[in-house]
Design a protein around this motif. Structure first.
Motif, PDB file in Angstrom:
ATOM      1  N   PHE A  12     -46.533  15.295 -13.979  1.00  0.00           N
ATOM      2  CA  PHE A  12     -45.888  14.072 -14.453  1.00  0.00           C
ATOM      3  C   PHE A  12     -44.419  14.322 -14.814  1.00  0.00           C
ATOM      4  CE2 PHE A  12     -50.379  13.717 -15.157  1.00  0.00           C
ATOM      5  CZ  PHE A  12     -50.677  12.421 -14.763  1.00  0.00           C
ATOM      6  N   VAL A  13     -44.177  15.423 -15.515  1.00  0.00           N
ATOM      7  CA  VAL A  13     -42.814  15.699 -15.981  1.00  0.00           C
ATOM      8  C   VAL A  13     -41.920  16.055 -14.789  1.00  0.00           C
ATOM      9  CG1 VAL A  13     -41.405  17.168 -17.479  1.00  0.00           C
ATOM     10  CG2 VAL A  13     -43.672  16.446 -18.243  1.00  0.00           C
ATOM     11  N   GLN A  14     -42.435  16.888 -13.892  1.00  0.00           N
ATOM     12  CA  GLN A  14     -41.625  17.271 -12.723  1.00  0.00           C
ATOM     13  C   GLN A  14     -41.287  16.052 -11.879  1.00  0.00           C
ATOM     14  OE1 GLN A  14     -43.890  20.302 -10.713  1.00  0.00           O
ATOM     15  NE2 GLN A  14     -43.223  21.935 -12.076  1.00  0.00           N
ATOM     16  N   ALA A  15     -42.259  15.154 -11.719  1.00  0.00           N
ATOM     17  CA  ALA A  15     -42.028  13.976 -10.876  1.00  0.00           C
ATOM     18  C   ALA A  15     -40.910  13.104 -11.459  1.00  0.00           C
ATOM     19  CB  ALA A  15     -43.316  13.173 -10.743  1.00  0.00           C
ATOM     20  N   GLU A  16     -40.894  12.929 -12.770  1.00  0.00           N
ATOM     21  CA  GLU A  16     -39.844  12.093 -13.369  1.00  0.00           C
ATOM     22  C   GLU A  16     -38.476  12.759 -13.245  1.00  0.00           C
ATOM     23  OE1 GLU A  16     -40.212   9.106 -13.956  1.00  0.00           O
ATOM     24  OE2 GLU A  16     -42.397   8.982 -14.110  1.00  0.00           O
ATOM     25  N   ARG A  17     -38.461  14.083 -13.400  1.00  0.00           N
ATOM     26  CA  ARG A  17     -37.167  14.786 -13.263  1.00  0.00           C
ATOM     27  C   ARG A  17     -36.626  14.601 -11.846  1.00  0.00           C
ATOM     28  NH1 ARG A  17     -39.250  19.800 -16.187  1.00  0.00           N
ATOM     29  NH2 ARG A  17     -39.331  20.741 -14.131  1.00  0.00           N
ATOM     30  N   VAL A  18     -37.508  14.706 -10.867  1.00  0.00           N
ATOM     31  CA  VAL A  18     -37.066  14.567  -9.479  1.00  0.00           C
ATOM     32  C   VAL A  18     -36.564  13.143  -9.217  1.00  0.00           C
ATOM     33  CG1 VAL A  18     -37.804  14.632  -7.065  1.00  0.00           C
ATOM     34  CG2 VAL A  18     -38.642  16.345  -8.653  1.00  0.00           C
ATOM     35  N   LYS A  19     -37.307  12.151  -9.711  1.00  0.00           N
ATOM     36  CA  LYS A  19     -36.910  10.752  -9.482  1.00  0.00           C
ATOM     37  C   LYS A  19     -35.509  10.513 -10.015  1.00  0.00           C
ATOM     38  CE  LYS A  19     -41.031   8.411 -10.435  1.00  0.00           C
ATOM     39  NZ  LYS A  19     -41.623   7.448 -11.350  1.00  0.00           N
ATOM     40  N   LEU A  20     -35.269  11.081 -11.177  1.00  0.00           N
ATOM     41  CA  LEU A  20     -33.953  10.872 -11.776  1.00  0.00           C
ATOM     42  C   LEU A  20     -32.861  11.514 -10.915  1.00  0.00           C
ATOM     43  CD1 LEU A  20     -31.542  12.067 -13.701  1.00  0.00           C
ATOM     44  CD2 LEU A  20     -32.279   9.717 -13.996  1.00  0.00           C
ATOM     45  N   LEU A  21     -33.087  12.752 -10.497  1.00  0.00           N
ATOM     46  CA  LEU A  21     -32.057  13.429  -9.696  1.00  0.00           C
ATOM     47  C   LEU A  21     -31.778  12.660  -8.410  1.00  0.00           C
ATOM     48  CD1 LEU A  21     -32.950  17.222 -10.124  1.00  0.00           C
ATOM     49  CD2 LEU A  21     -31.197  15.911 -11.310  1.00  0.00           C
ATOM     50  N   ARG A  22     -32.838  12.080  -7.868  1.00  0.00           N
ATOM     51  CA  ARG A  22     -32.650  11.332  -6.616  1.00  0.00           C
ATOM     52  C   ARG A  22     -31.914  10.017  -6.839  1.00  0.00           C
ATOM     53  NH1 ARG A  22     -38.514  12.339  -3.829  1.00  0.00           N
ATOM     54  NH2 ARG A  22     -38.069  14.421  -3.025  1.00  0.00           N
ATOM     55  N   ALA A  23     -31.825   9.592  -8.094  1.00  0.00           N
ATOM     56  CA  ALA A  23     -31.136   8.324  -8.376  1.00  0.00           C
ATOM     57  C   ALA A  23     -29.638   8.532  -8.638  1.00  0.00           C
ATOM     58  CB  ALA A  23     -31.794   7.635  -9.572  1.00  0.00           C
ATOM     59  N   ILE A  24     -29.208   9.802  -8.668  1.00  0.00           N
ATOM     60  CA  ILE A  24     -27.768  10.046  -8.881  1.00  0.00           C
ATOM     61  C   ILE A  24     -26.995   9.506  -7.682  1.00  0.00           C
ATOM     62  CG2 ILE A  24     -26.009  11.863  -9.061  1.00  0.00           C
ATOM     63  CD1 ILE A  24     -27.969  13.385 -10.838  1.00  0.00           C
ATOM     64  N   ARG A  25     -25.958   8.769  -7.970  1.00  0.00           N
ATOM     65  CA  ARG A  25     -25.200   8.110  -6.894  1.00  0.00           C
ATOM     66  C   ARG A  25     -24.613   9.146  -5.933  1.00  0.00           C
ATOM     67  NH1 ARG A  25     -20.841   3.962  -8.941  1.00  0.00           N
ATOM     68  NH2 ARG A  25     -22.782   3.111  -9.776  1.00  0.00           N
ATOM     69  N   PRO A  26     -24.863   8.985  -4.627  1.00  0.00           N
ATOM     70  CA  PRO A  26     -24.296   9.949  -3.673  1.00  0.00           C
ATOM     71  C   PRO A  26     -22.766   9.930  -3.735  1.00  0.00           C
ATOM     72  CG  PRO A  26     -25.898   8.496  -2.615  1.00  0.00           C
ATOM     73  CD  PRO A  26     -25.652   7.943  -3.987  1.00  0.00           C
ATOM     74  N   TRP A  27     -22.182  11.073  -3.453  1.00  0.00           N
ATOM     75  CA  TRP A  27     -20.720  11.178  -3.506  1.00  0.00           C
ATOM     76  C   TRP A  27     -20.091  10.498  -2.289  1.00  0.00           C
ATOM     77  CZ3 TRP A  27     -19.566  12.940  -8.098  1.00  0.00           C
ATOM     78  CH2 TRP A  27     -20.397  13.861  -8.719  1.00  0.00           C
ATOM     79  N   SER A  28     -18.922   9.929  -2.510  1.00  0.00           N
ATOM     80  CA  SER A  28     -18.119   9.452  -1.371  1.00  0.00           C
ATOM     81  C   SER A  28     -16.895  10.363  -1.328  1.00  0.00           C
ATOM     82  CB  SER A  28     -17.659   8.018  -1.613  1.00  0.00           C
ATOM     83  OG  SER A  28     -16.778   8.004  -2.734  1.00  0.00           O
ATOM     84  N   GLU A  29     -16.095  10.244  -0.265  1.00  0.00           N
ATOM     85  CA  GLU A  29     -14.919  11.115  -0.222  1.00  0.00           C
ATOM     86  C   GLU A  29     -14.031  10.849  -1.443  1.00  0.00           C
ATOM     87  OE1 GLU A  29     -13.248  11.993   3.480  1.00  0.00           O
ATOM     88  OE2 GLU A  29     -11.309  12.593   2.607  1.00  0.00           O
ATOM     89  N   ARG A  30     -13.993   9.567  -1.845  1.00  0.00           N
ATOM     90  CA  ARG A  30     -13.142   9.228  -3.001  1.00  0.00           C
ATOM     91  C   ARG A  30     -13.677   9.857  -4.291  1.00  0.00           C
ATOM     92  NH1 ARG A  30     -13.025   6.218  -7.058  1.00  0.00           N
ATOM     93  NH2 ARG A  30     -14.903   5.035  -6.574  1.00  0.00           N
ATOM     94  N   THR A  31     -14.991   9.738  -4.524  1.00  0.00           N
ATOM     95  CA  THR A  31     -15.503  10.285  -5.787  1.00  0.00           C
ATOM     96  C   THR A  31     -15.489  11.825  -5.784  1.00  0.00           C
ATOM     97  OG1 THR A  31     -17.785  10.022  -5.028  1.00  0.00           O
ATOM     98  CG2 THR A  31     -16.894   8.265  -6.424  1.00  0.00           C
ATOM     99  N   LEU A  32     -15.660  12.407  -4.598  1.00  0.00           N
ATOM    100  CA  LEU A  32     -15.575  13.873  -4.540  1.00  0.00           C
ATOM    101  C   LEU A  32     -14.174  14.331  -4.956  1.00  0.00           C
ATOM    102  CD1 LEU A  32     -17.473  14.576  -1.209  1.00  0.00           C
ATOM    103  CD2 LEU A  32     -18.092  15.494  -3.435  1.00  0.00           C
ATOM    104  N   LYS A  33     -13.197  13.531  -4.574  1.00  0.00           N
ATOM    105  CA  LYS A  33     -11.812  13.901  -4.853  1.00  0.00           C
ATOM    106  C   LYS A  33     -11.429  13.554  -6.301  1.00  0.00           C
ATOM    107  CE  LYS A  33      -7.305  12.378  -3.141  1.00  0.00           C
ATOM    108  NZ  LYS A  33      -7.143  11.443  -4.235  1.00  0.00           N
TER     109      LYS A  33
END
Ligand code: BG6
Length: 498
Positions: A266-287
């Protein structure tokens, strides 16, 4: 509950981690009667050493870790430590290991439980597991050990592809239940208590979202430099060393949804869900949203410190980052629009790790002395280390005839309340591993999700160094100016403890 008897076989036994962390942690468990009744510790490394030399090294490790002076307990503990030397890829060395394991304790049979700890760089993980498996040492079952578990020290892979490769390789030889991927931050008392604070108290959870939280800051500041780990650090850098694992795992505990039960699945699944919800980087945000830095000479705790380039085993023109600061967002209902700031670095002003949750201001001020925008925010600070504890800033009336406000802190200090300093993270994790509890370990998906966040940053730095300059910062400072500017642009600033 004490674990069942087992042999603990440590690869990389002559290394720094074993000296500073694993041996003291195992001793401490032993001194607290938490080790199995029957156990042995068998060190394996390339360095040629006799059992006695290894024991002497272990004794020094305990002295350096300030273990209490209990000569009898130390002697008994050391009598359980043995050593075998050999090349990690040489099958003959594993035969010697196997023979030694069988003779380690006359009470032990070859079929005893086994815990293998790989305190080794990830490139060596596949060959060690292959050799162990070829010798049948990782076999479980009726004619083998009841359990055989393998603990993998981080980093787990060097990037997403190598982590996937490694997983493929391991899963051809081990059952998933035998694989324990360690992130020692999850074993820290104060990191675990993030979950307790959030989910054992009714008062925080209703406020724990974009409706009431303005921003979250996670800082892991270290005052030490790379010490004698230059070789490893050059190939890792701060992003791989701290963010891919510790920082992202802490973030997931602070922001994940409540698991139904405090159990691995249960705990691992919630941690993974959260990490997958982090907004993907764009070239602008990477910079724009990521800052990397490297320390130059300076003064730390009143002592002169050399710059990164002058540390041992570091290339004079090295472009390895020793500091990373970033701003990210989590794309789900709970966290939409809340900036998350994270930073970590070496040779910073002081050793200080904390998670600070800044709430929004009240929606309206009824007090004449301050407008709504002038009302200070409540801040909840979870102090991870040192000075472990929790601080909540609230506002109250300043005593006197006038209506004035004072800000004060409701705080709890771990050491004052419990009368002890928190035990080392490795103790808890080694014990959990012997007990077969995977709740505080990383799942395969968790490691992959973390690489998925970190990989694009590494690639961007490699491909566009012009757009991601490596900022220099003075040793003893709080990192490069660009890291302060990152927050200033959003109207925030880092909480720098005095
Ligand atoms: C390790 C990193 O994982 O964590 C080190 O490799 C870092 O570079 C260490 O110093 C920090 O751990 P702690 O427990 O001292 O905060």
């Amino acid at each position: 509950r004490r674990p069942d008897g087992c042999g603990i076989i440590i690869f990389g036994a002559s290394g720094d981690l074993v000296y500073r962390k694993l041996l003291p942690a195992l001793y401490h468990l032993y001194a607290r009667n938490l080790m199995p009744e029957k156990f042995y510790i068998l060190g394996f490394a390339r360095t040629d050493m006799t059992d006695d030399a290894f024991r002497e090294r272990a004794r020094e490790a305990l002295v350096d870790a300030h273990e209490p002076d209990a000569p009898e307990t130390v002697t008994k503990f050391l009598s359980k430590c043995m050593y075998v030397s050999g090349d990690y890829k040489d099958p003959a060395a594993y035969k010697r290991l196997q023979t030694k394991a069988a003779t380690c304790d006359c009470d032990f049979s070859e079929k005893e439980n086994k815990l293998f700890y790989l305190a080794l760089p990830p490139q060596l993980h596949p060959s060690v597991v292959s050799r162990l498996s070829e010798c049948g040492l990782t076999a479980e079952g009726e004619n083998a050990s009841p359990w055989a578990r393998v603990v993998f020290e981080k980093p787990f892979g060097h990037d997403l592809n190598s982590a996937l490769e490694l997983d493929k390789h391991l899963s051809s030889m081990l059952d998933p239940s035998q694989i324990f991927r360690i992130d020692h931050y999850l074993g820290k008392e104060t990191v675990q208590s993030i979950l307790m604070l959030r989910f054992a108290n009714i008062m925080f959870e209703p406020l724990w979202s974009q409706r009431y939280i303005d921003n979250i800051q996670i800082t892991v500041a270290e005052s030490v430099g790379v010490e004698h780990r230059g070789g490893y650090y050059e190939s890792a850098g701060c992003l791989r060393d701290m963010f891919q694992n510790h920082m992202l795992q802490m973030l997931s505990l602070v922001t994940m949804e409540p698991p139904t039960r405090f159990e691995a699945e249960f705990v691992q699944a919630e941690r993974v869900k959260l990490l997958r919800a982090i907004r993907p980087w764009s070239e602008r945000t990477l910079k724009d949203n990521i800052v990397r830095g490297q320390y130059a000479a300076g003064t730390v705790h009143n002592e002169k410190a050399v710059g990164y380039h002058d540390e041992a085993n570091i290339a004079k023109d090295s472009a390895t980052e020793t500091f990373v600061g970033m701003k990210l967002y989590i794309d789900n209902w709970r966290w939409q629009g809340v900036p998350i700031y994270m930073r970590s670095g070496k040779r910073l002003h002081m050793r200080e790790s904390e998670v600070a949750v800044t709430f929004k201001r009240v929606p309206h001020s009824m007090f004449g002395f301050a407008s709504q925008h002038e009302m200070p925010a409540n801040i909840l600070v979870m102090k991870i280390q040192p000075n472990e504890g929790v601080d909540l800033t609230i506002h109250t009336k300043q005593p006197g005839p006038k209506t004035c406000m004072a800000s004060l802190s409701l705080s709890f200090k771990y050491e004052e309340v419990f009368g002890i300093t928190p035990p080392d993270a490795y103790e808890r994790l080694l014990l959990d591993c012997m007990l077969g509890d995977r709740t505080l370990f990383l799942s395969r998906k968790g490691v992959e999700a973390a690489w998925t966040i970190v990989d694009p940053i590494l690639n961007f730095w490699r491909d566009h160094p012009d757009k991601a300059p490596l900022h220099s910062y003075e040793a003893g400072s709080w990192g490069p100016q660009a890291s302060d500017d990152l927050l200033l642009r959003s109207g925030h600033q880092w909480r720098n403890p005095p």
